[in-house]
Enzyme design. Structure first.
Site, PDB file in Angstrom:
ATOM      1  N   THR A  74     -16.899  16.033   7.357  1.00 31.55           N
ATOM      2  CA  THR A  74     -16.804  17.261   6.562  1.00 31.55           C
ATOM      3  C   THR A  74     -17.866  17.325   5.466  1.00 31.55           C
ATOM      4  O   THR A  74     -18.050  18.384   4.865  1.00 31.55           O
ATOM      5  CB  THR A  74     -15.417  17.361   5.898  1.00 31.55           C
ATOM      6  OG1 THR A  74     -15.050  16.049   5.505  1.00 31.55           O
ATOM      7  CG2 THR A  74     -14.387  17.930   6.840  1.00 31.55           C
TER       8      THR A  74
ATOM      9  N   ASP B 151     -11.388   6.568   2.616  1.00 28.51           N
ATOM     10  CA  ASP B 151     -11.833   7.860   2.112  1.00 28.51           C
ATOM     11  C   ASP B 151     -11.769   8.837   3.296  1.00 28.51           C
ATOM     12  O   ASP B 151     -11.684   8.405   4.453  1.00 28.51           O
ATOM     13  CB  ASP B 151     -13.272   7.711   1.597  1.00 28.51           C
ATOM     14  CG  ASP B 151     -13.879   9.036   1.189  1.00 28.51           C
ATOM     15  OD1 ASP B 151     -13.211   9.795   0.472  1.00 28.51           O
ATOM     16  OD2 ASP B 151     -15.028   9.317   1.602  1.00 28.51           O
ATOM     17  N   LEU B 152     -11.776  10.116   3.029  1.00 27.72           N
ATOM     18  CA  LEU B 152     -11.684  11.094   4.128  1.00 27.72           C
ATOM     19  C   LEU B 152     -13.054  11.658   4.516  1.00 27.72           C
ATOM     20  O   LEU B 152     -13.579  11.375   5.595  1.00 27.72           O
ATOM     21  CB  LEU B 152     -10.754  12.245   3.706  1.00 27.72           C
ATOM     22  CG  LEU B 152     -10.640  13.391   4.712  1.00 27.72           C
ATOM     23  CD1 LEU B 152      -9.886  12.953   5.968  1.00 27.72           C
ATOM     24  CD2 LEU B 152      -9.930  14.589   4.080  1.00 27.72           C
ATOM     25  N   ASP B 153     -13.608  12.466   3.598  1.00 30.00           N
ATOM     26  CA  ASP B 153     -14.858  13.180   3.899  1.00 30.00           C
ATOM     27  C   ASP B 153     -16.013  12.204   4.083  1.00 30.00           C
ATOM     28  O   ASP B 153     -16.344  11.458   3.164  1.00 30.00           O
ATOM     29  CB  ASP B 153     -15.197  14.148   2.754  1.00 30.00           C
ATOM     30  CG  ASP B 153     -14.132  15.220   2.576  1.00 30.00           C
ATOM     31  OD1 ASP B 153     -13.712  15.801   3.585  1.00 30.00           O
ATOM     32  OD2 ASP B 153     -13.731  15.487   1.428  1.00 30.00           O
TER      33      ASP B 153
ATOM     34  N   LYS C  48     -12.859   9.936  -8.857  1.00 32.23           N
ATOM     35  CA  LYS C  48     -13.770   8.820  -8.617  1.00 32.23           C
ATOM     36  C   LYS C  48     -15.046   9.093  -9.413  1.00 32.23           C
ATOM     37  O   LYS C  48     -15.454  10.244  -9.471  1.00 32.23           O
ATOM     38  CB  LYS C  48     -14.126   8.716  -7.128  1.00 32.23           C
ATOM     39  CG  LYS C  48     -12.940   8.464  -6.201  1.00 32.23           C
ATOM     40  CD  LYS C  48     -13.374   8.588  -4.735  1.00 32.23           C
ATOM     41  CE  LYS C  48     -12.176   8.593  -3.799  1.00 32.23           C
ATOM     42  NZ  LYS C  48     -12.533   8.834  -2.389  1.00 32.23           N
TER      43      LYS C  48
ATOM     44  N   SER D 217      -8.454   9.986  -1.123  1.00 33.74           N
ATOM     45  CA  SER D 217      -9.513  11.008  -1.099  1.00 33.74           C
ATOM     46  C   SER D 217      -9.486  11.872  -2.350  1.00 33.74           C
ATOM     47  O   SER D 217      -8.427  12.127  -2.915  1.00 33.74           O
ATOM     48  CB  SER D 217      -9.302  11.902   0.134  1.00 33.74           C
ATOM     49  OG  SER D 217     -10.098  13.059   0.051  1.00 33.74           O
ATOM     50  N   ALA D 218     -10.665  12.355  -2.739  1.00 37.19           N
ATOM     51  CA  ALA D 218     -10.756  13.271  -3.881  1.00 37.19           C
ATOM     52  C   ALA D 218     -10.394  14.697  -3.475  1.00 37.19           C
ATOM     53  O   ALA D 218     -10.214  15.566  -4.326  1.00 37.19           O
ATOM     54  CB  ALA D 218     -12.176  13.252  -4.431  1.00 37.19           C
TER      55      ALA D 218
ATOM     56  N   GLU E 158     -15.586   3.675   2.257  1.00 38.11           N
ATOM     57  CA  GLU E 158     -16.120   4.792   1.468  1.00 38.11           C
ATOM     58  C   GLU E 158     -17.545   5.161   1.872  1.00 38.11           C
ATOM     59  O   GLU E 158     -18.320   4.280   2.238  1.00 38.11           O
ATOM     60  CB  GLU E 158     -16.188   4.364   0.003  1.00 38.11           C
ATOM     61  CG  GLU E 158     -15.106   4.893  -0.878  1.00 38.11           C
ATOM     62  CD  GLU E 158     -15.184   6.399  -1.132  1.00 38.11           C
ATOM     63  OE1 GLU E 158     -16.218   7.023  -0.810  1.00 38.11           O
ATOM     64  OE2 GLU E 158     -14.216   6.949  -1.647  1.00 38.11           O
ATOM     65  N   ASP E 159     -17.903   6.424   1.750  1.00 37.79           N
ATOM     66  CA  ASP E 159     -19.300   6.804   2.011  1.00 37.79           C
ATOM     67  C   ASP E 159     -20.016   7.257   0.740  1.00 37.79           C
ATOM     68  O   ASP E 159     -21.196   7.589   0.788  1.00 37.79           O
ATOM     69  CB  ASP E 159     -19.376   7.933   3.054  1.00 37.79           C
ATOM     70  CG  ASP E 159     -18.915   9.253   2.493  1.00 37.79           C
ATOM     71  OD1 ASP E 159     -17.906   9.272   1.750  1.00 37.79           O
ATOM     72  OD2 ASP E 159     -19.557  10.278   2.774  1.00 37.79           O
TER      73      ASP E 159
ATOM     74  N   LYS F 204     -21.047  13.784  -3.509  1.00 43.80           N
ATOM     75  CA  LYS F 204     -20.159  13.076  -2.591  1.00 43.80           C
ATOM     76  C   LYS F 204     -19.123  12.273  -3.362  1.00 43.80           C
ATOM     77  O   LYS F 204     -19.465  11.519  -4.269  1.00 43.80           O
ATOM     78  CB  LYS F 204     -20.948  12.157  -1.655  1.00 43.80           C
ATOM     79  CG  LYS F 204     -21.639  12.921  -0.547  1.00 43.80           C
ATOM     80  CD  LYS F 204     -22.219  11.989   0.497  1.00 43.80           C
ATOM     81  CE  LYS F 204     -22.920  12.806   1.575  1.00 43.80           C
ATOM     82  NZ  LYS F 204     -23.672  11.937   2.491  1.00 43.80           N
TER      83      LYS F 204
HETATM   84  C1  BG6 Z   1     -14.539  14.501  -1.622  1.00 48.20           C
HETATM   85  C2  BG6 Z   1     -15.899  14.969  -1.190  1.00 48.20           C
HETATM   86  O1  BG6 Z   1     -13.935  13.790  -0.581  1.00 48.20           O
HETATM   87  O2  BG6 Z   1     -13.714  15.611  -1.968  1.00 48.20           O
HETATM   88  C3  BG6 Z   1     -16.517  15.838  -2.266  1.00 48.20           C
HETATM   89  O3  BG6 Z   1     -16.735  13.863  -0.943  1.00 48.20           O
HETATM   90  C4  BG6 Z   1     -15.570  16.985  -2.600  1.00 48.20           C
HETATM   91  O4  BG6 Z   1     -17.749  16.311  -1.819  1.00 48.20           O
HETATM   92  C5  BG6 Z   1     -14.221  16.433  -3.011  1.00 48.20           C
HETATM   93  O5  BG6 Z   1     -16.103  17.777  -3.644  1.00 48.20           O
HETATM   94  C6  BG6 Z   1     -13.207  17.528  -3.319  1.00 48.20           C
HETATM   95  O6  BG6 Z   1     -12.871  18.187  -2.145  1.00 48.20           O
HETATM   96  P1  BG6 Z   1     -12.070  19.549  -2.052  1.00 48.20           P
HETATM   97  O7  BG6 Z   1     -11.747  19.648  -0.587  1.00 48.20           O
HETATM   98  O8  BG6 Z   1     -10.830  19.396  -2.880  1.00 48.20           O
HETATM   99  O9  BG6 Z   1     -12.944  20.636  -2.547  1.00 48.20           O
HETATM  100 MG    MG Z   2     -16.459  10.631   1.203  1.00 54.70          MG
END
Ligand code: BG6
Ligand code: MG
Length: 217
Positions: free
Chosen positions: A17, A9-11, A145, A114-115, A169-170, A45
């Site tokens: 972030t 996962d990224l964030d 997700k 990542s989402a 993942e977090d 999240k």
């Molecule tokens: C996920 C985050 O990685 O990405 C969420 O955990 C976030 O909090 C989602 O809403 C979407 O991100 P973005 O950058 O497309 O707004």
């Molecule tokens: Mg995350």
């Protein structure tokens, strides 16, 4: 030769972030006239931007028209991108660079799952974009997700079966997605929230080479 691959996962896993997402959503909530706590932020999240707004509005008990929602989504993302714009490799979470270097040296492939629709931009900002064999992000999926779609696409791009994938993942939604996909799930964060994971680590410092070696054995 070990067959395992990693999907990150990224964030909140690669970079911190999550705090910027929270600040931007909190400002939006305050503007709409309600408080938004860090505890409530856990629900956002891992979920998509659109879904995050829906959850935020339900917390504030606010109903808005579709055009107004679109306006707020744009406003939130613009504020978020102001934080992202200032990011450097200093914001890669502890242990991650080491771990990615180890995986590279060991010929263990890894992908991003990542989402976030901002994922490629963020990876470029912190200088990690080139390292990933595949990047699957919010632009590639139709289901967010906890649906496993993002990880299933990543596994396909890595040419691997689900059982060979280890997801880091977090977010609870991400752990559920990994579990539904039949992958090994490693959670980073609070045990009380993430107890559905196969392994739980308090923070990325605990993602040591030793831990990873045991995982892939
Ligand atoms: C996920 C985050 O990685 O990405 C969420 O955990 C976030 O909090 C989602 O809403 C979407 O991100 P973005 O950058 O497309 O707004
Ligand atoms: Mg995350």
């Amino acid at each position: 030769m070990n067959d395992k691959v990693f999907i990150f996962d990224l964030d909140g896993v690669i970079v911190d972030t999550a705090k910027y997402h929270y600040l931007a959503w909190r400002n939006l909530a305050n503007e709409l006239g309600f408080e938004f706590t860090e505890e409530q932020n856990e629900q956002l999240k891992g979920v998509s931007r659109v879904r995050s707004l829906e959850i935020l509005l339900s917390i504030g008990k606010i109903e808005l028209s579709e055009p107004k929602k679109q306006e707020l989504l744009k406003e939130k993302n613009e504020e978020y991108l102001e934080y992202v714009d200032k990011m450097t490799s200093d914001e890669i979470l502890p242990g991650i660079t080491n771990l990615l270097n180890f995986l590279e040296e060991s010929n263990i492939k890894f992908a991003l799952g990542s989402a976030s629709k901002n994922a490629p931009l963020i990876l470029k900002k912190v200088g990690l974009f080139e390292k990933f064999t595949a990047i699957v992000d919010g632009n590639d999926v139709s289901k967010a997700k906890p649906d496993p779609e993002v990880f299933i696409i990543a596994a396909k791009k890595l040419n691997k079966k689900s059982q060979e994938c280890i997801v880091i993942e977090d977010a609870l939604a991400g752990i559920q997605a990994a579990n539904t996909a039949g992958m090994t799930s490693v959670a980073i964060g609070d045990e009380k929230i993430l107890h559905e994971a196969d392994f739980i680590l308090a923070d990325t410092n605990k993602l040591t080479i030793d831990f990873v070696k045991k995982l892939i054995e």
